[in-house]
Design an enzyme around this catalytic site. Structure first.
Site, mmCIF file in Angstrom:
data_model
loop_
_atom_site.group_PDB
_atom_site.id
_atom_site.type_symbol
_atom_site.label_atom_id
_atom_site.label_comp_id
_atom_site.label_asym_id
_atom_site.label_seq_id
_atom_site.Cartn_x
_atom_site.Cartn_y
_atom_site.Cartn_z
ATOM 1 N N GLY A 1 0.832 -1.214 0.000
ATOM 2 C CA GLY A 1 0.000 0.000 0.000
ATOM 3 C C GLY A 1 0.857 1.251 0.000
ATOM 4 O O GLY A 1 0.488 2.276 0.580
ATOM 5 N N GLY B 1 -0.391 4.874 -0.926
ATOM 6 C CA GLY B 1 -1.452 5.485 -0.127
ATOM 7 C C GLY B 1 -0.940 6.641 0.724
ATOM 8 O O GLY B 1 0.200 7.098 0.576
ATOM 9 N N ASP C 1 -0.803 -7.303 -5.196
ATOM 10 C CA ASP C 1 -2.113 -7.357 -4.548
ATOM 11 C C ASP C 1 -1.938 -8.241 -3.314
ATOM 12 O O ASP C 1 -1.617 -9.430 -3.441
ATOM 13 C CB ASP C 1 -3.115 -7.973 -5.538
ATOM 14 N N TYR D 1 -14.501 -1.589 9.521
ATOM 15 C CA TYR D 1 -13.097 -1.153 9.571
ATOM 16 C C TYR D 1 -12.531 -1.419 10.977
ATOM 17 O O TYR D 1 -11.461 -2.006 11.125
ATOM 18 C CB TYR D 1 -13.043 0.335 9.232
HETATM 19 C C1 AKB Z 1 -10.090 6.757 8.840
HETATM 20 O O1 AKB Z 1 -10.684 7.826 9.037
HETATM 21 O O2 AKB Z 1 -10.614 5.716 8.404
HETATM 22 C C2 AKB Z 1 -8.638 6.684 9.240
HETATM 23 C C3 AKB Z 1 -8.463 6.233 10.647
HETATM 24 C C4 AKB Z 1 -8.697 7.152 11.764
HETATM 25 O O3 AKB Z 1 -8.127 5.104 10.859
HETATM 26 N N1 AKB Z 1 -8.026 7.957 9.048
#
Ligand code: AKB
Length: 321
Positions: A8, A11, A53, A142
């Site tokens: 990555g 990024g 990847d 996430y």
């Molecule tokens: C996000 O906003 O997803 C990231 C984080 C705080 O992990 N910047």
């Protein structure tokens, strides 16, 4: 001599980390990799770049063997807002990719840096001075992937002796590369508007307080942790690290001091607002400060001054930490 692979690398973190690691260890020692975005000129010209990847374990293993890699900075992941829009893909990339990286680390004896996030906490976590060890029930895909990643790294360390190290980053602010799909992206977008002489319409409410950090500090945190004396590290899943916290209204006021005509308005995005509301306001990073001398250099004022100057001039020529 270390041979490093960064996944990555094109990024937000990788673009600066690649150059900082190359400045420190030599261009050829640091292999940058990415899947989609093209590397910028500085990355292309300063050392090797490969298309990779992370969900393809065989390709990953081949790159690690070909370049005699012994340390991986694994940055490839979907950020919070994009992950919420594509939860199945987020799991596949964030968890599948990490498992592949851990397996290659185990098989080929590599050390690993894994960035976790304030997203690994949830609405039931104490939001102020969030302790290093506390309740973690994230409510976003996430956050679930970051918390699972922390635990998986700790498992690979305990079970297989893989030297996994990680931090919980707050929102990151960089002049060089746009974040792309995070909840804290407003704190970068706002500067681009201010420098262009435009008003900014914020997708979070004026009082959403979140932990933040300027990218040069984030890069120093990652490198310092990887260089720290292993015997002193008690947290193999992820250290809280932070530098400042502010609300959109406070950030707008700080920018306004330097750009007097600047104005902000609000058009709240319910998805990103809900994510922000589930995250801490301010983490306690005393364990990182104690165990590997973590210390941020930029507070809100210093960061605002540097961001405005960097965006107003040539951002590619910025100093590395
Ligand atoms: C996000 O906003 O997803 C990231 C984080 C705080 O992990 N910047």
């Amino acid at each position: 001599m270390q041979r490093i692979l960064i996944t990555g690398a094109t990024g937000q973190i990788g673009s600066e980390l690649t150059l900082a690691l190359r400045a420190r260890y030599g261009g050829d020692q640091v292999v940058a990799s990415g899947r989609k975005r093209l590397p910028n000129t500085a990355m292309k010209e300063s050392g090797p770049f490969v298309y990779l990847d992370v969900t393809d374990q065989a390709a990953l293993a081949q790159v690690v063997a070909d370049f005699h890699i012994d340390t991986i900075y694994h940055l490839a992941a979907l950020l919070s807002a994009v992950a919420e829009a594509k939860p199945q893909l987020a799991w596949q990339v964030n968890m599948g990719g990490l498992l592949n990286v851990l397996e290659v680390c185990r098989q080929q004896g590599c050390a690993l840096f894994f960035p976790s996030s304030i997203g690994a906490f949830g609405p039931t976590t104490p939001p102020d001075h969030t302790p290093q060890v506390t309740l973690q029930h994230p409510t976003t895909i996430y956050g679930i992937s970051k918390l699972s990643g922390e635990l998986l790294c700790a498992y690979y360390y305990q079970r297989f002796g893989v030297d996994c190290r990680g931090v919980r980053f707050p929102g990151l602010i960089s002049a060089l590369t746009a974040p792309g799909g995070g909840t804290t992206d407003y704190a970068v977008e706002i500067f681009h508007a201010a420098v262009a002489g435009q008003p900014y319409c914020c997708f979070l409410g004026p009082d959403s307080r979140l932990d933040m950090m300027y990218m040069p500090d984030a890069i120093r945190a990652a490198i310092s942790l990887m260089e720290a004396d292993a015997d002193r590290l008690t947290q193999r899943n992820a250290y809280n690290v932070t530098a400042m916290n502010f609300t959109p209204a406070e950030l707008a006021r700080a920018i306004h001091k330097e750009v007097p005509g600047f104005t902000i308005s609000y058009n709240i995005d319910p998805v990103r607002q809900a994510i922000a509301d589930s995250w801490p306001h301010s983490m306690d990073d005393s364990v990182a400060r104690r165990e590997w001398e973590w210390q941020p250099h930029y507070d809100l004022t210093a960061m605002v001054t540097d961001m405005l100057a960097a965006l107003a001039t040539d951002t590619t020529g910025r100093k590395t930490p």
